[in-house]
Scaffold this active site. Structure first.
Site, short mmCIF file in Angstrom:
data_model
loop_
_atom_site.label_atom_id
_atom_site.label_comp_id
_atom_site.label_asym_id
_atom_site.label_seq_id
_atom_site.Cartn_x
_atom_site.Cartn_y
_atom_site.Cartn_z
CD GLU A 27 -2.95 1.24 2.55
OE1 GLU A 27 -3.69 2.13 2.45
OE2 GLU A 27 -2.81 0.10 3.16
CG ASN A 72 -7.77 2.64 4.82
OD1 ASN A 72 -8.56 1.68 5.01
ND2 ASN A 72 -7.46 3.09 6.35
CG ASN A 172 -9.45 -1.20 1.45
OD1 ASN A 172 -9.05 -2.33 1.89
ND2 ASN A 172 -9.17 -0.23 2.49
CD GLU A 173 -10.17 -2.19 6.01
OE1 GLU A 173 -10.17 -0.95 6.68
OE2 GLU A 173 -9.49 -2.94 6.36
CE1 TYR A 244 -3.49 -6.02 9.19
CE2 TYR A 244 -5.74 -4.91 9.32
CZ TYR A 244 -4.66 -5.11 8.66
OH TYR A 244 -4.21 -4.77 7.36
CD GLU A 292 -6.28 -4.60 4.72
OE1 GLU A 292 -5.95 -4.01 5.98
OE2 GLU A 292 -6.69 -3.78 3.61
CD GLN A 353 0.60 -1.81 4.32
OE1 GLN A 353 1.66 -1.02 3.38
NE2 GLN A 353 -0.37 -1.17 4.83
#
Length: 507
Positions: A27, A72, A172-173, A244, A292, A353
């Site tokens: 990213e 993001n 994304n999200e 996460y 992710e 990442q």
């Protein structure tokens, strides 16, 4: 000493080992790109500014796919800013991470890097500030062979052959209020469906990933998946999951047990997707892209942002550069076990990442690159897992955790490759203070010998690698591994991750 046993059923494989399981994520955030994989002027940089010390570590890590450019970041990204002559590329504000984006690294540079690394790209389109036309333009530039304005522009920019990107993320999200252009589930589902159907009119062989929940703790979790899939089921192949984990307040036992939450997350999304398919009378099975996942000390990042707010707009600031320890590596290894165990539905994944930002690889600008503790379970799992994931019945005691209740002390996955006769046993000991004597019944695989046994552990569960001591934590031979009559025995230290590989007799 705790005793545990594992019985492997060679006759009923769960699913093939998917190479896309070993994906990563790049990213435009912090130093992942700039001074991470790309740093013109670095002593190891090639003519295109790509750091070759990092490239070597990426190959060692075994990364197969990379999701790009966010995250993001993608929800405000103008892809066309990052193509063409570099002296004409605009500098933009990135609202997602409050930084300046120079656009010196863009789609064409990313694809050059992917080809040299032998990596499959997974491209994300901006469905935050942009939509249908911009997605089609990006697809034309990336994939059309030639003879159109944008494909000819790609050729003029030095890339006559199409990039041929097969896998695309539709935003994304988008469930997150923090996301630029955040939408409710119905609105996002309709927007994603419109974009997906148009993209497939241009290229019917694309594989498309629709946004699932940003995490299982989201208040809309479950309902979001159901609503989005009701709108997009016929047009997409995948739904995404993000997760996460971190240790809170010294509760190591709960942290080591966190993968039980990941298991439940996966199984809940599978159930929801299948329920929508049944409702729509569609026999297609939606696959899961866990694009992710990692250990991330998010609470530290949030606390720091509260006490040190900034109005500065910097290029490639140091953002969430977590230093990982042994316990973190054990949890990462356990997350890989979960992904393997669910290979019947999780057929793509991306650890977030790749460099510097919550990453297995750390660099210094103009200086060295080194492996974090979490590098090792990823690299060894990517190298060792092959063939099929096998069904395995575990008999292990449980330990109490404050957050997840009773959690089995041991977790494991087993793979076997018929072609090479190689078997790999991946196992974690989640006990904070007790070793485990594990017995694995492998008689159905006619194992001949242990070829290698490696354990990542340390007397200090919080030991970490640093620039000054980059090899402080690394897997070591586990000399306890023995094979007798088709039974593998191995001793697992507390807070440890282990891989044992075995060869099989020729039948």
């Amino acid at each position: 000493m705790i005793n545990a046993s594992l019985s492997v059923d060679a006759a009923t494989p769960v699913a093939p080992v998917h190479r896309r399981t070993f994906g990563s994520f790049v990213e435009h955030m912090g130093r992942c790109v700039y001074t991470g994989i790309y740093e013109p002027g670095h002593p190891t940089a090639d003519a295109d500014g790509l750091r070759q010390d990092v490239a070597a570590l990426v190959r060692e890590l075994g990364v197969t796919t990379v999701r790009y450019p966010g995250g993001n970041f993608v929800s405000g990204y103008r892809w066309e800013d990052g193509i063409g002559p570099k002296d004409r590329r605009p500098v933009r504000r990135d609202l997602a991470w409050h930084s300046l984006e120079t656009n010196q690294f863009g789609l064409d540079e990313f694809m050059t890097w992917c080809r040299r690394q032998g990596i499959e790209p997974m491209m994300a389109v901006n469905l935050g500030t942009r939509g249908l036309q911009e997605a089609l333009d990006l697809l034309e530039y990336a994939n059309h062979p030639g003879g159109t304005r944008l494909s000819d522009l790609r050729a003029a920019n030095g890339h006559p052959d199409p990039h041929d990107i097969r896998m695309w993320c539709l935003g994304n999200e988008m469930d997150g209020p923090w996301q630029i252009g955040h939408l409710d589930a119905r609105s996002y589902g309709r927007k994603a469906a419109q974009v997906a159907r148009a993209m497939k009119m241009a290229d019917r062989d694309l594989e498309l990933v629709v946004c699932g929940s940003s995490g299982s703790s989201m208040p809309t979790f479950g309902a979001w998946e159901a609503t989005v899939l009701e709108e997009t089921y016929d047009a997409v192949e995948y739904i995404s999951l993000h997760a996460y984990y971190e240790e809170h307040d010294g509760d190591l036992a709960s942290f080591l047990g966190a993968v039980t939450d990941m298991d439940h997350f996966i199984e809940s999304v599978v159930s929801t997707a299948d329920a929508v398919g049944a409702k729509l009378r569609d026999r297609k099975r939606i696959q899961l892209s866990f694009d992710e996942w990692n250990v991330w000390y998010l609470s530290r990042h949030q606390a720091l942002a509260e006490v040190q707010p900034t109005d500065d707009w910097q290029v490639a600031p140091r953002v969430i550069e977590d230093q990982y320890n042994v316990a973190d590596a054990v949890v990462v290894g356990n997350m890989l076990i979960s992904l393997l165990r669910h290979s019947d539905r999780v057929t793509a994944a991306s650890q977030a990442q790749l460099a510097n930002v919550i990453a297995p690889i750390v660099t210094e600008p103009g200086g060295p690159a080194w492996r974090q503790t979490i590098f090792h379970p990823f690299a060894l799992t990517a190298a060792s897992a092959a063939g099929h994931v096998l069904r395995a019945d575990l008999d292990a005691p449980v330990q109490d955790t404050a957050k997840y209740g009773e959690v089995e002390v041991v977790d494991s996955a087993v793979t076997h490759d018929e072609e090479t006769g190689r078997t790999a046993v991946f196992v974690v000991n989640r006990s904070v203070d007790q070793p485990v004597a594990l017995t694995v019944d492998l008689r159905g695989l006619t194992p001949a010998e242990v070829t290698e046994a490696l354990t990542l552990a340390d007397d200090d569960a919080y030991a970490a690698n640093t620039m000054d001591d980059p090899d402080r934590v690394a897997p070591q031979p586990n000399k306890s591994a023995r094979l007798d009559g088709g039974h593998l025995t191995v001793t697992l230290p507390p807070v440890s991750w282990t891989v044992v590989t075995l060869s099989s007799r020729t039948r």
